[in-house]
Design an enzyme around this catalytic site. Structure first.
Site, PDB file in Angstrom:
ATOM      1  N   HIS A 198       1.543   2.144  -7.739  1.00  0.00           N
ATOM      2  CA  HIS A 198       1.137   2.395  -6.347  1.00  0.00           C
ATOM      3  C   HIS A 198       1.625   3.750  -5.831  1.00  0.00           C
ATOM      4  O   HIS A 198       0.859   4.532  -5.266  1.00  0.00           O
ATOM      5  CB  HIS A 198       1.683   1.306  -5.413  1.00  0.00           C
ATOM      6  CG  HIS A 198       1.315  -0.091  -5.827  1.00  0.00           C
ATOM      7  ND1 HIS A 198       0.152  -0.390  -6.478  1.00  0.00           N
ATOM      8  CD2 HIS A 198       1.957  -1.286  -5.667  1.00  0.00           C
ATOM      9  CE1 HIS A 198       0.098  -1.701  -6.711  1.00  0.00           C
ATOM     10  NE2 HIS A 198       1.186  -2.260  -6.233  1.00  0.00           N
ATOM     11  N   ASP A 209      -5.394  -1.201  -9.577  1.00  0.00           N
ATOM     12  CA  ASP A 209      -4.203  -0.905  -8.779  1.00  0.00           C
ATOM     13  C   ASP A 209      -4.676  -1.111  -7.360  1.00  0.00           C
ATOM     14  O   ASP A 209      -5.454  -0.306  -6.838  1.00  0.00           O
ATOM     15  CB  ASP A 209      -3.742   0.542  -8.988  1.00  0.00           C
ATOM     16  CG  ASP A 209      -2.486   0.844  -8.172  1.00  0.00           C
ATOM     17  OD1 ASP A 209      -2.429   0.415  -7.006  1.00  0.00           O
ATOM     18  OD2 ASP A 209      -1.570   1.502  -8.683  1.00  0.00           O
ATOM     19  N   HIS A 210      -4.230  -2.192  -6.736  1.00  0.00           N
ATOM     20  CA  HIS A 210      -4.878  -2.567  -5.471  1.00  0.00           C
ATOM     21  C   HIS A 210      -4.680  -1.523  -4.375  1.00  0.00           C
ATOM     22  O   HIS A 210      -5.407  -1.513  -3.392  1.00  0.00           O
ATOM     23  CB  HIS A 210      -4.464  -3.976  -5.027  1.00  0.00           C
ATOM     24  CG  HIS A 210      -3.113  -4.049  -4.386  1.00  0.00           C
ATOM     25  ND1 HIS A 210      -1.953  -4.140  -5.094  1.00  0.00           N
ATOM     26  CD2 HIS A 210      -2.739  -4.058  -3.086  1.00  0.00           C
ATOM     27  CE1 HIS A 210      -0.932  -4.199  -4.264  1.00  0.00           C
ATOM     28  NE2 HIS A 210      -1.376  -4.149  -3.024  1.00  0.00           N
ATOM     29  N   LYS A 245      -2.048  -4.807 -12.955  1.00  0.00           N
ATOM     30  CA  LYS A 245      -0.887  -3.984 -13.236  1.00  0.00           C
ATOM     31  C   LYS A 245       0.347  -4.881 -13.293  1.00  0.00           C
ATOM     32  O   LYS A 245       0.277  -5.987 -12.780  1.00  0.00           O
ATOM     33  CB  LYS A 245      -0.718  -2.907 -12.157  1.00  0.00           C
ATOM     34  CG  LYS A 245      -0.689  -3.492 -10.733  1.00  0.00           C
ATOM     35  CD  LYS A 245       0.382  -2.956  -9.862  1.00  0.00           C
ATOM     36  CE  LYS A 245       1.769  -3.327 -10.216  1.00  0.00           C
ATOM     37  NZ  LYS A 245       2.475  -4.191  -9.225  1.00  0.00           N
ATOM     38  N   LYS A 299      -7.285   0.071  -0.867  1.00  0.00           N
ATOM     39  CA  LYS A 299      -6.945   0.064   0.565  1.00  0.00           C
ATOM     40  C   LYS A 299      -7.752   1.131   1.301  1.00  0.00           C
ATOM     41  O   LYS A 299      -7.833   2.280   0.843  1.00  0.00           O
ATOM     42  CB  LYS A 299      -5.442   0.335   0.769  1.00  0.00           C
ATOM     43  CG  LYS A 299      -4.549  -0.820   0.352  1.00  0.00           C
ATOM     44  CD  LYS A 299      -3.084  -0.467   0.613  1.00  0.00           C
ATOM     45  CE  LYS A 299      -2.151  -1.484  -0.017  1.00  0.00           C
ATOM     46  NZ  LYS A 299      -1.854  -2.627   0.824  1.00  0.00           N
ATOM     47  N   LYS A 313      12.666  -3.105  -2.073  1.00  0.00           N
ATOM     48  CA  LYS A 313      12.536  -4.435  -1.469  1.00  0.00           C
ATOM     49  C   LYS A 313      13.665  -4.600  -0.463  1.00  0.00           C
ATOM     50  O   LYS A 313      14.721  -3.979  -0.590  1.00  0.00           O
ATOM     51  CB  LYS A 313      12.688  -5.516  -2.541  1.00  0.00           C
ATOM     52  CG  LYS A 313      11.590  -5.502  -3.598  1.00  0.00           C
ATOM     53  CD  LYS A 313      10.458  -6.403  -3.218  1.00  0.00           C
ATOM     54  CE  LYS A 313       9.392  -6.491  -4.300  1.00  0.00           C
ATOM     55  NZ  LYS A 313       8.064  -6.796  -3.754  1.00  0.00           N
ATOM     56  N   ARG A 373      -3.686 -22.388 -18.412  1.00  0.00           N
ATOM     57  CA  ARG A 373      -3.016 -23.393 -19.256  1.00  0.00           C
ATOM     58  C   ARG A 373      -2.941 -24.757 -18.597  1.00  0.00           C
ATOM     59  O   ARG A 373      -2.881 -25.767 -19.267  1.00  0.00           O
ATOM     60  CB  ARG A 373      -1.578 -22.930 -19.518  1.00  0.00           C
ATOM     61  CG  ARG A 373      -1.413 -22.094 -20.738  1.00  0.00           C
ATOM     62  CD  ARG A 373       0.060 -21.829 -20.944  1.00  0.00           C
ATOM     63  NE  ARG A 373       0.539 -20.919 -19.909  1.00  0.00           N
ATOM     64  CZ  ARG A 373       0.949 -19.688 -20.167  1.00  0.00           C
ATOM     65  NH1 ARG A 373       0.946 -19.223 -21.389  1.00  0.00           N
ATOM     66  NH2 ARG A 373       1.371 -18.904 -19.204  1.00  0.00           N
TER      67      ARG A 373
HETATM   68  C1  BG6 Z   1       2.398  -5.563  -5.811  1.00  0.00           C
HETATM   69  C2  BG6 Z   1       3.816  -5.787  -6.255  1.00  0.00           C
HETATM   70  O1  BG6 Z   1       1.669  -4.859  -6.793  1.00  0.00           O
HETATM   71  O2  BG6 Z   1       2.379  -4.814  -4.613  1.00  0.00           O
HETATM   72  C3  BG6 Z   1       4.611  -6.471  -5.162  1.00  0.00           C
HETATM   73  O3  BG6 Z   1       3.839  -6.562  -7.430  1.00  0.00           O
HETATM   74  C4  BG6 Z   1       4.498  -5.712  -3.865  1.00  0.00           C
HETATM   75  O4  BG6 Z   1       5.975  -6.603  -5.540  1.00  0.00           O
HETATM   76  C5  BG6 Z   1       3.046  -5.450  -3.533  1.00  0.00           C
HETATM   77  O5  BG6 Z   1       5.087  -6.501  -2.860  1.00  0.00           O
HETATM   78  C6  BG6 Z   1       2.909  -4.556  -2.332  1.00  0.00           C
HETATM   79  O6  BG6 Z   1       1.565  -4.525  -1.959  1.00  0.00           O
HETATM   80  P1  BG6 Z   1       1.164  -4.356  -0.434  1.00  0.00           P
HETATM   81  O7  BG6 Z   1      -0.327  -4.295  -0.462  1.00  0.00           O
HETATM   82  O8  BG6 Z   1       1.715  -5.537   0.304  1.00  0.00           O
HETATM   83  O9  BG6 Z   1       1.787  -3.077   0.004  1.00  0.00           O
END
Ligand code: BG6
Length: 524
Positions: free
Chosen positions: A274, A211-212, A182, A216, A374, A63
């Site tokens: 995750h 989903d990152h 996600k 890993k 957190k 945007r």
């Molecule tokens: C993200 C969340 O998907 O994953 C974040 O939105 C979180 O809140 C993060 O901090 C954690 O990822 P990593 O790779 O730092 O464990």
């Protein structure tokens, strides 16, 4: 030793080296936080490692009309200069990538803007030899996913689904692939609706739900550990495992993402995706191959085997928490409700712990305890297999107070590695037994820095390999599991928030969740 032929499940999918095809990468949400922190550094790293195809260019779309080609390129170089993910600064690589980067601003809902985008991409095709192939990375809030896909369709920018990995890419029609971030939806109903909207215009083979965590290295190593080593799989079941603990702990707070986090909370942000990915990799049955279909079939099967938590049982199986003021890494930390732009009476959970029960033959009676939060004491993601005690300890009169049960800890991050804890005799004349560690550390063994998860996943998308992406039934199964808890919690606001101090290990109720079963969280 006799030579035997073994089936190699890794021959497909995860390690298969399919060629990267030329493509344009279009990022929706190009001026956002994720693009700056993760996507631009990942694309740069791929360029630096010479993993991008020669036919490549990148177009940012968002945007923000104060951004243009020049300022987008500046964002790229700033991101590269400041990102901890970047392994090596290389001015020539950056200059080349920069020259291949473009920006267009526009309203995500305006068909006119998609027409302009289409024209721009067509103009870039001959210049970079990208052959009409498109990867649209939708790094926007989930509420925009469906609309963007529809607009792309209406503008004629989605080619029909084609079978990936055809013999000769030259014979394939140009591909359209969509990567979506996600959380995919915010509950089961919205995830289903989103799947329906996307599948109206796209084939499942064109949708890459990211989903990152699956990108890993250490997460992929769970599979290698289990399925490339004959020694562990025989004990990976209820006969030997007492219970499993999965921890995704973060010391950071919400890092300026107040509105996102207020909407999301820890269950939607981390547990639904995750943490459940980790659970499924630990608990799934062996796969015959890492082909995307076989692998995802097994992953979904185990998530579906997790017993849904009945509304009346939510308090027995799930705990929520929110951090209050505290002390973390040597400094005072404010409570969640005191963070900028957070409602002073916010009910958003920043911590959750679950007890999951997997109703299948392998895991009957083995609870999986999962926690994430957190502002916890430290950042650590770890999976712990706690094995049962030996059935009989023949060491009469021996000191065994320092003997813990056998533990296998898979450390996902930081300090990536694997530890096996077992009892050993303390040297000396008396029989004293203590737990000791056998350690494997990634850093010490391989000595090279990981590639970031986003690099791996963007590259897989360029190759058309979907193994490490979620499928529609997978995301729905995960939502189905946690939906009853979210519903019960929404109906009954928490009476005791904040219930843990920043810098602690979470609320006392989470300890009770395990204590009620005669267990405790492993000290990390
Ligand atoms: C993200 C969340 O998907 O994953 C974040 O939105 C979180 O809140 C993060 O901090 C954690 O990822 P990593 O790779 O730092 O464990």
């Amino acid at each position: 030793m006799a030579t035997t032929t073994i089936e190699n499940p890794f021959a497909q999918g995860v390690t298969q080296d399919r060629a990267t095809q030329p493509a344009q990468l279009v990022i929706f949400g190009a001026t956002g936080d994720l693009t700056k922190r993760k996507l631009l550094p990942a694309v740069y790293n791929l360029a630096q490692a010479q993993l991008l195809p020669p036919g490549f260019c990148m177009v940012g779309f968002s945007r923000d009309d104060s951004c243009n080609d020049e300022t987008f390129r500046k964002r790229l170089s700033d991101a590269v200069a400041t990102s901890g993910d970047v392994r090596e600064q290389d001015a020539a690589v950056l200059a080349d990538l920069s020259a291949r980067s473009y920006y267009l601003s526009g309203d995500f809902h305006d068909p006119q803007c998609y027409a302009q985008l289409k024209a721009k991409l067509a103009e870039l095709d001959p210049k970079y030899g990208t052959a009409g192939n498109r990867i649209f990375y939708i790094a926007t809030p989930a509420s925009l996913f469906g609309d963007i896909v529809q607009q792309l369709h209406d503008a004629g920018m989605i080619n029909p689904s084609s079978v990936v990995g055809q013999a000769s890419p030259a014979q394939s029609p140009p591909f359209t692939r969509i990567i979506v971030e996600k959380p995919f939806g915010r509950d089961l109903a919205s995830a289903k609706q989103l799947n329906t909207e996307m599948l109206r215009y796209l084939g499942e083979d064109q949708i890459y739900r990211i989903d990152h965590y699956l990108g890993k290295e250490t997460v992929q190593n769970i599979l290698v550990f289990r399925f490339a080593n004959g020694v562990f799989e025989p004990i990976w079941n209820r006969r030997y495992v007492d219970h499993v603990q999965i921890t995704v702990a973060e010391s950071l707070g919400i890092e300026g993402r107040a509105s996102f986090y207020e909407e999301t909370g820890v269950v939607r942000d981390v547990i639904q995706n995750h943490a459940l990915q980790l659970l499924s990799l630990v608990a799934m049955e062996p796969v015959t191959s890492f082909d995307a279909t076989d692998f995802r079939d097994e992953k979904v099967r185990v998530v579906k085997a997790v017993r849904p938590i009945a509304p009346q049982d939510v308090d027995k199986f799930a705990v929520r928490g929110q951090y209050g003021p505290g002390f973390i890494t040597g400094a005072d930390a404010v409570g969640y409700r005191q963070e900028p732009e957070i409602a002073p009476d916010s009910a958003t959970p920043t911590y959750a712990a679950f007890k999951f029960v997997v109703d299948n033959w392998r895991w009957a009676g083995v609870p999986f305890y999962v926690r994430s939060g957190k502002r916890l004491a430290k950042r650590v993601t770890e999976i712990v297999m706690q094995f049962k005690q030996a059935p009989h300890l023949p060491f009469r009169n021996a000191q065994i107070s320092e003997l813990e049960g056998n533990i296998l800890a898979l450390r996902i991050q930081p300090d990536e590695g694997i530890t096996l804890k077992f009892g050993a005799k303390v040297p000396g004349p008396s029989m004293r037994i203590r737990s000791v560690n056998m350690d494997f550390g990634y850093g010490a063994t391989f000595g090279r820095e990981d590639s970031s998860p986003y690099e791996r996943l963007i590259l897989d998308c360029m190759k058309g390999v979907q193994t490490l992406f979620d499928r529609s039934d997978g995301v729905e199964a995960a939502w189905a599991l946690i939906d009853p808890v979210l519903t019960a919690w929404a109906a009954k606001p928490p009476a005791n928030f904040p219930n843990y101090a920043a810098g602690s290990w979470g609320p006392p109720e989470a300890d009770k969740l395990l204590a009620d079963d005669g267990r405790e969280w492993r000290r990390l």
